[in-house]
Structures are given as C-alpha cells and as structure tokens.
Design an enzyme around this catalytic site. Structure first.
Site, PDB file in Angstrom:
ATOM      1  N   ASP A  90      -4.550 130.010 -47.687  1.00 16.32           N
ATOM      2  CA  ASP A  90      -3.993 130.253 -46.365  1.00 16.32           C
ATOM      3  C   ASP A  90      -2.896 129.203 -46.137  1.00 16.32           C
ATOM      4  OD1 ASP A  90      -3.764 131.274 -43.769  1.00 16.32           O
ATOM      5  OD2 ASP A  90      -5.157 129.783 -42.987  1.00 16.32           O
TER       6      ASP A  90
ATOM      7  N   ASP B   5      -9.326 128.222 -43.640  1.00 15.55           N
ATOM      8  CA  ASP B   5      -9.901 127.365 -42.600  1.00 15.55           C
ATOM      9  C   ASP B   5     -11.321 127.769 -42.242  1.00 15.55           C
ATOM     10  OD1 ASP B   5      -9.609 129.634 -41.106  1.00 15.55           O
ATOM     11  OD2 ASP B   5      -7.938 128.893 -39.913  1.00 15.55           O
TER      12      ASP B   5
ATOM     13  N   ASP C  17     -10.701 133.547 -41.953  1.00 16.80           N
ATOM     14  CA  ASP C  17     -10.628 133.868 -43.384  1.00 16.80           C
ATOM     15  C   ASP C  17     -12.006 134.097 -44.001  1.00 16.80           C
ATOM     16  OD1 ASP C  17      -7.816 133.656 -43.575  1.00 16.80           O
ATOM     17  OD2 ASP C  17      -7.974 131.479 -43.602  1.00 16.80           O
TER      18      ASP C  17
END
Length: 655
Positions: free
Chosen positions: A354, A548, A552
């Site tokens: 990410d 995080d 996700d």
C-alpha cells in the site's frame, strides 16, 4: 519422543514446572546462587567421575575394585542419573515408553551391568549438562519475548469522586481519566490530555529512542512516561488494550509450528522405537551368525548404538532455533504469529504494498506556498487561508493550520461550504474563496496554468475576486522508504508493486521517487484484492502484502504472508496479518526477511550436523570401532553444538 512444550504462556508462567531433572535451574528469578544450585549435581558427578578415572588410570588404590569401585561410580551417577530414570519411569506409566529418558536410562544402566561404570556416568553427566545448556539457551531465547510480559502495568491511578485513586487496570472503564507519573507505565490505551509527553515505547516497538507526542495523540499501554506527570483519557479496556492483544499474540506464537518442526517431531515418534528394536537386534542377532559371539561385546555395541541414536539434538535444537528466531524478531519490533511464517517469509519473491501509511507517513504537510498577488506577503495570504480553515477538521485543513506564522490571527465570518468545491467567507471585510479549480471557475477567477501540472493536493485562494495564490499539500515519504526498496532488491525480492486508493497521478509520482516500476492508483479494497489474486495465478509468485491492516484486511488475508505496518493500535492488523511491524518503518520488512532466512539456515545446519555425525559414528559403532565416548559426542556433544548454533540468532545483526 516426548514433546517439549513451547507454548509461551507455559514457559513464562511463574508456576512453570520443568522435568524433574531440570529442578533447580529454572532461572526465572536467576541469581548467582540459584544458578550455581542448578549446576551442583553435575559438578558433584563430574568431580567424582574424574577422581574415579584418575584412580583407575594411576592405580593409586589397589582396593579400588569390585563393589567399592561400583559404589563410587554409583554415587557419581545418582545426582544426574536418578532424575532422568525417574522421568523415564513416569513416562512409561503414562504410556509414553520411547522417550529420550528411556534411551538414556537403558544405555547407562546397561553400561553399569557390563562393568563400564565410567562410560555410564559420563553419558548421563553430559546428558545432564546438555539439559542445563538447553535450559540456559531457552531462557536466553525467551528473554526478549518475556520482557513484554514485564511491561504489563500493575495499577492505574484513576480520577473518581473528585480525587485520584489507585485501582487495578482491569477495573478502569472507557472514558475515565487516569494519571501517569514519571517513570511509570501507562496502564491502558488512551488519548493524551496533557499538552505533551515523552514516552519510552521500546518494549512495544523495539525502538530505544523516546517518542515525543502532543495533546490528543494516541498512547499505548506499556509505554513508560519519561518527563512529567501526564493525564490520559482511556479508550480501551485492559483486555482490549494493544499490549494485552500483543502479549496474547506472542504467547501463542509457537502454536503454529513450521513444517520442518512438525516433521521432526513426527519423525522422532517413529524413529525412537525403531532404534530400540534395532539395538535389541544388534545384541542378539549376531549370535546366529558369528562364531566367536560374546554377549557382553555385542551388548556394549547396542548400548553405544542407543546413545548415538537418541534424537535429542534434533528435537531440542530445531524448536529452539525457531523460538530464537521469534525472540530475535520480537527484539527488533517484529511480531511473527508463528514459526510457520518465519519459514514462509523466506520464500517471498513478490512484494505488494500500500502507499499511504506504508511508504508515506499518512500525514498531510504543506509542501509549497506560492503567492500570485504582489500586494500580499506569504504570511498575510496564509492568515486569510487559515482563518477560513480554522473550523474544519479535514486533514488538509489540519495541515494548513500547522503553518508557522507570526502576528495576530484573522477572524472569518459568514463561512459557508460550497459542496465539492470549497469554502466562501468574509475575512477582514474581504470576500475570500478557498478551494479547487471548480470553485475558481464558478467565480470567473483565472488560475495560473502552472497549477495544472501539480499532481498533489492543491488549495487555491482568491481575495475579492482576485487570485491570491495557492498552497500545495502532500503526504511525506518515510525517511527509510527509498532505502527499503533498494534493500528489498538486494535480498532477492524480484518484483515490487504499489497499490493505492489515492489518485493514480500521486501514486505514480511516489512510485517514481522510490524506483518502483509497477504502481496503480485509484483502487478500492476489492481492486487491490483482484490484483493480488491475479498475481497468485502464477504459482511461482510467492506474495507478501504490506498494508496498514485496516482497509487492506482482505488483501492481507489473501497473500502468502500478510504484513501489517504500524499495526500496534489496529485491531484488524493483529487479527488478519501474519507478521506485524510494530513501528512505522518499512525497513523492518527487510529485517523480517533476513531474520526468517537466518533462522531457517541455522535450523538446517543443525539437521545436517545431527544426522551427519550420527550416521558416521553409527557405522563406526556397528563395526566395533566406536566406544561410548564417541557415542557421547554424537549425541550430547552434537546437541550442545546445535544449541549453541541456535543461540547465535540472539546476537546477530540484521541492519
């Protein structure tokens, strides 16, 4: 083979009970005296053994033979041998016959039966020393993890009925205010009510540098208050606090065994009884094929065979190796949910990450301020802008309010929000517009063409229908982000991909800065999941995803290894991820890979060492070329070497 329990809750409990032959060297409260007590039986046996061998060799006492000699060595044997024989008998009663205690008991008692007293004492003595070394090694490996247990606060000073009272952390409820004095541990998660605080979070994050935080920042249970008395508003109960969840995670980390460890344990259960029956065969079968068969000689060979064949080195050193890896990772602020993930991370060749909160700080900062109206200074334009943004809670507004200005503030009046465009209001009697290009276009205000090439978030300012300037707001890269990408390539991660919900233009810009070739922006959580599922269709791709741990979660679960970045305060991170990086440093991912690889390397070194030496000495023993002394080295000596090899993990550097 009897299993050695490695559940941390058992190992770190004050009520921990060792095997009876370990009594006296459980060093949970180690002092020089308690440590010496643990070694006294072995020291006594060693002195008696050396004295007996010296008398035998120099023939100093003519009467040192027969019953006298047997009693002497019997006394030397009892301190180290009796606990093992007793434990073997207990195991037999429970139905677990083929344990290392049984093998050691049979081999040493057999040595006494055929008159090989020194060898019998030596085998049991070195076995006992091996157990002492094992205990010390496990204690060292547990040290970093057990340190977490020591950060659990014992009390909370809570404000009730107009006064501060000391209560158990379990009795504090959400919303209550607690006080933490200098040098004390924060007992529960919460929000800082004081203006500032300096905290030592080493036990949680592995970082020794104090963490300076401001009012309304999150604080976590287990952190130590360093400077002044602070007040905290509780946001989680004790059971739901970050430290409690992490402790539960770490305590159960060894529940997920690696495939290698599981195989060795199953192998030992099958292997040990086979060894016993082969030893019986070595004793009696030659009777039918050897002309000058001597029972004593073949029994001696069988006893050697038993000692050599004991799988202690494997059963002890392999779990210890993985346990050491878990401890080393914990010391570095990395939590593996089990030994299986120490193995899994070594196979990763594709890394998907990410952007926000992983390689960037996830906090907006002013990157640039441009003033287009020559009659305004930068500070004056920012005063107009800050007056408009003062009441907003938007992250961009917070970034703007962080601007360091001087002089008096301006006040805004009649501020109204224009949906999807920005704000309109009156400041110092002037009409001020703050927002995007659509807001400026609706008021027929020309915007410089240079703003069209800016991919970051941009706030445009107009005063009395004249364009005044703009402010560029951007998320900052983490200090170690770029170095992390370079280091990942060096450790063999061939493919790195960035997936982000942020605008594609911003995602591509960040990817270019970090030298990441493949990046996609503007993705929803399900889009990220689809990208990872597409990569998984190629069986050669072993994928780790770093996120995080909140939005996700689906991708963390779908990856071969899910890594939560900065997951200390995230419920979803702790529940979903396989590996948790307790700090916000992406470079810790590289360290996690190195720790996993070092652990696996040491485990395989121990396997090869144990099998290699045993096979060689077994062949020598079968041919009558090896004595009980070589057997001692093949079993206990190799076990000691394997333990010392495993302990190296605690002293390695992965920087």
């Amino acid at each position: 083979m009897k299993k050695r329990k490695t559940n941390l809750r058992d190992l770190t409990s004050n009520s921990e009970t060792q095997h009876s032959h370990d009594d006296g060297h459980n060093h949970s409260n180690s002092t020089p005296i308690s440590i010496l007590k643990g070694y006294l039986p072995a020291i006594f046996s060693f002195v008696m053994l050396v004295a007996g061998i010296a008398v035998d060799y120099f023939e100093a006492f003519p009467h040192f033979s027969g019953w006298i000699r047997m009693i002497w060595y019997g006394v030397a044997y009892l301190p180290v041998g009796f606990p093992v024989v007793k434990e073997g008998w207990k195991s037999i009663i429970k139905g677990d016959v083929f344990t290392e205690f049984f093998l050691m008991s049979i081999a040493t008692i057999g040595a006494f039966i055929i008159g090989e007293y020194p060898e019998g004492v030596a085998v049991m003595l070195f076995y006992a020393v091996g157990e002492l070394f094992q205990s010390a090694a496990v204690k060292k490996a547990k040290g970093n993890i057990k340190a977490l247990l020591d950060v659990r606060p014992k009390e909370a000073i809570v404000f009730r009925d107009g006064d501060y009272k000391s209560v158990l952390p379990e009795d504090v409820t959400i919303g209550e205010k607690i006080q933490v004095r200098v040098g004390e541990k924060i007992p529960l998660d919460g929000i800082l009510l004081s203006e500032k605080a300096s905290l030592n979070t080493a036990a949680l994050t592995g970082e020794s540098k104090p963490d300076s935080i401001r009012k309304e920042a999150k604080v976590y249970a287990g952190s130590i208050n360093l400077e002044s008395v602070i007040e905290v508003e509780v946001t989680n109960t004790f059971e739901d606090s970050s430290i409690a969840r992490i402790l539960d995670l770490v305590q159960n980390a060894t529940a997920r065994k690696s495939k290698t460890e599981l195989f060795i344990r199953q192998f030992a259960r099958i292997y040990t009884p086979i060894v016993v029956f082969l030893a019986i065969g070595v004793t009696f079968i030659p009777y039918f094929f050897v002309d000058d068969y001597v029972f004593r000689d073949w029994l001696y060979r069988a006893l050697i065979f038993l000692v050599i064949s004991c799988p202690c080195a494997l059963v002890i050193s392999i779990p210890l190796g993985y346990f050491g890896g878990l401890g080393a990772a914990s010391k570095n602020g990395i939590l593996f949910k089990g030994a299986s993930f120490l193995d899994a991370i070594t196979k990763i060749n594709t890394l998907v990450m990410d952007k926000t909160g992983t390689v960037t700080k996830g906090v907006f900062k002013i990157k640039n301020v441009v003033v287009s109206n020559g009659s305004l200074s930068e500070v004056e334009m920012m005063k107009y802008l800050m007056a408009m943004e003062e009441q907003s809670t938007h992250p961009i507004a917070k970034a703007i309010m962080g601007y360091n200005k001087s002089g008096d503030d301006y006040d805004a009046e009649d501020v109204s929000e224009i949906a999807g465009k920005g704000l309109k209001g009156i400041v110092n009697g002037k009409t001020v517009l703050v927002g995007n290009k659509a807001l400026m276009a609706a008021s027929n205000i020309d915007v410089p063409t240079e703003t069209e090439s800016i991919v970051e978030s941009i706030v445009l300012v107009a005063i009395d229908n004249q364009f005044a300037g703009y402010v560029v707001i951007a998320d900052e890269l983490k200090e170690d982000a770029k170095g992390t990408i370079t280091a990942l390539h060096k450790v063999g991660i061939k493919k790195i991909m960035m997936l982000s919900g942020d605008k594609d233009s911003i995602t591509q810009k960040v990817a270019k800065e970090l030298n990441i070739e493949n990046a996609k922006g503007g993705l929803l959580p399900e889009d990220k999941l689809n990208e990872v599922e597409t990569l998984k269709k190629n069986p050669e791709n072993k994928i780790a995803f770093i996120g995080d741990g909140i939005n996700d979660a689906p991708v963390l679960a779908a990856s071969n290894v899910g890594i939560a970045m900065g997951g200390l305060g995230s419920d979803v991170a702790i529940e979903t991820a396989d590996v948790i990086i307790q700090t916000d440093q992406p470079s810790k991912v590289v360290r996690a890979i190195k720790i996993g690889r070092s652990t696996r390397k040491i485990v395989w070194q121990n396997i090869i060492l144990a099998f290699g030496v045993k096979v060689i000495v077994l062949l020598l023993g079968a041919g009558g070329l090896a004595t009980m002394w070589e057997a001692v080295f093949a079993d206990v000596g190799v076990a000691l070497l394997a333990i010392l090899n495993a302990v190296r993990l605690q002293n390695m550097s992965w920087s």
